[in-house]
Design a protein around this motif. Structure first.
Motif, short mmCIF file in Angstrom:
data_model
loop_
_atom_site.label_atom_id
_atom_site.label_comp_id
_atom_site.label_asym_id
_atom_site.label_seq_id
_atom_site.Cartn_x
_atom_site.Cartn_y
_atom_site.Cartn_z
N LYS A 9 0.83 -1.21 0.00
CA LYS A 9 0.00 0.00 0.00
C LYS A 9 0.86 1.25 0.00
CE LYS A 9 -4.04 -2.05 2.23
NZ LYS A 9 -4.97 -2.00 3.40
N GLU A 10 2.01 1.15 0.64
CA GLU A 10 2.96 2.25 0.68
C GLU A 10 4.31 1.74 0.20
OE1 GLU A 10 2.36 5.38 1.47
OE2 GLU A 10 0.26 5.06 2.02
N PRO A 11 5.20 2.62 -0.24
CA PRO A 11 6.51 2.17 -0.71
C PRO A 11 7.30 1.45 0.38
CG PRO A 11 6.12 4.45 -1.36
CD PRO A 11 5.03 4.09 -0.39
N ILE A 12 8.14 0.52 -0.07
CA ILE A 12 9.09 -0.13 0.84
C ILE A 12 10.33 0.76 0.94
CG2 ILE A 12 10.64 -2.11 1.13
CD1 ILE A 12 8.49 -3.83 -0.22
N LEU A 13 10.80 0.99 2.13
CA LEU A 13 12.00 1.80 2.33
C LEU A 13 13.22 0.88 2.24
CD1 LEU A 13 10.82 4.09 5.26
CD2 LEU A 13 10.81 4.57 2.80
N PHE A 14 13.90 0.93 1.12
CA PHE A 14 15.03 0.04 0.89
C PHE A 14 16.13 0.22 1.93
CE2 PHE A 14 12.71 -1.16 -2.52
CZ PHE A 14 13.35 -1.70 -3.62
N GLY A 67 4.57 0.17 7.98
CA GLY A 67 4.59 -1.09 8.73
C GLY A 67 3.65 -2.15 8.21
N GLY A 68 3.01 -1.89 7.05
CA GLY A 68 2.09 -2.87 6.49
C GLY A 68 2.82 -4.01 5.80
N LEU A 69 2.25 -5.21 5.90
CA LEU A 69 2.84 -6.37 5.23
C LEU A 69 2.55 -6.32 3.73
CD1 LEU A 69 2.03 -9.43 7.54
CD2 LEU A 69 4.30 -8.56 6.96
#
Length: 266
Positions: A9-14, A67-69
């Protein structure tokens, strides 16, 4: 198992990922990511239960910025050959891919890529258009050409399950087993007839002898049964010729399908 696709739902912070996950993940577009399981686990092959554990772990470490999976939306499952070469298996795997595509509505999406005109296909695939709800894709390809060596096998069949909604690996494997088991001789013969009709309509010219046409088309035929089909399309009595000797028959393709089914273990 090889690649899974993750959607968030939101970007992953690499920058928050640990090194293993960072090396395994690749952004596709928007909030979609490819995740290479062998890079993450350090091994090419794991049993299903261990692979499911690795997927669960990957989801946990790749939480989005809130923090979403992530959600698993694609799973690629592969069969690698370390004995028979791509070229040796191509005569069987081409009709394998074609009959699967015919059975499940992907026949018009077939694609063979070659180096140069008339060259040996480097890949035989049937993949849906990008923006559809189609759940399936299939590809047979020359893995050493892509990997530059044979460390990952001499040939690869890849079954792709698309547009998932978080389904488990076990359920995806069962889908593939069921769908491969449903392929029948009737599907195979209907696919061969459709393919023979394409060749006849696109390449046969008035005045040409059907026997000569079949000899010319021999490199493009994919099943021994097509010789009789082409005579029938030309409204000619089939001759007892051996032009198509060596091409696979249904029993050969059926055996290949069953061999792949036996490898689809929960």
């Amino acid at each position: 198992m090889h690649t899974i696709e993750l959607t968030t739902k939101e970007p992953i912070l690499f920058e928050n990922l640990h090194l293993k996950a960072y090396r395994a993940i690749k952004a596709i577009s928007g909030k979609r990511y490819h995740f290479n399981l062998p890079k993450y686990t350090g091994t090419e092959y794991l049993p299903t239960d261990k692979t499911e554990q690795a997927i669960s772990e990957a989801l946990e470490v790749c939480r989005d910025r809130r923090g979403g999976l992530p959600l698993v939306t694609r799973i690629d499952w592969r069969v690698d050959s370390y004995s028979a070469t791509y070229r040796e298996l191509l005569p069987i795997m081409r009709p394998f891919v074609y009959v699967f595509a015919y059975r499940y509505g992907l026949y018009d999406r077939r694609l063979e890529t070659t180096k140069g005109i008339g060259g040996e296909p480097e890949t035989v695939r049937a993949m849906p258009e990008e923006k559809t709800d189609e759940p399936r894709g299939i590809e047979y390809y020359n893995k050493p050409l892509q990997a530059k060596d044979e460390s990952y096998g001499k040939a690869r069949l890849e079954l792709r399950r698309l547009n998932l909604n978080g389904e488990s690996l076990s359920s995806v494997i069962e889908m593939w087993r069921r769908e491969l088991q449903q392929i029948t001789k009737a599907d195979y013969m209907a696919m061969l007839e459709a393919h023979a009709r394409e060749l006849y309509q696109n390449h046969f010219t008035a005045g040409n002898r059907i026997g000569a046409f079949i000899r010319d088309m021999r490199p493009f035929l994919i099943g021994k049964e097509q010789e009789r089909m082409l005579y029938q399309l030309a409204d000619k009595t089939p001759q007892r010729r051996k032009t198509c000797e060596g091409l696979p028959r249904w029993k050969d393709v059926e055996q290949a399908i069953h061999q792949v089914i036996t490898l689809l273990r929960k």
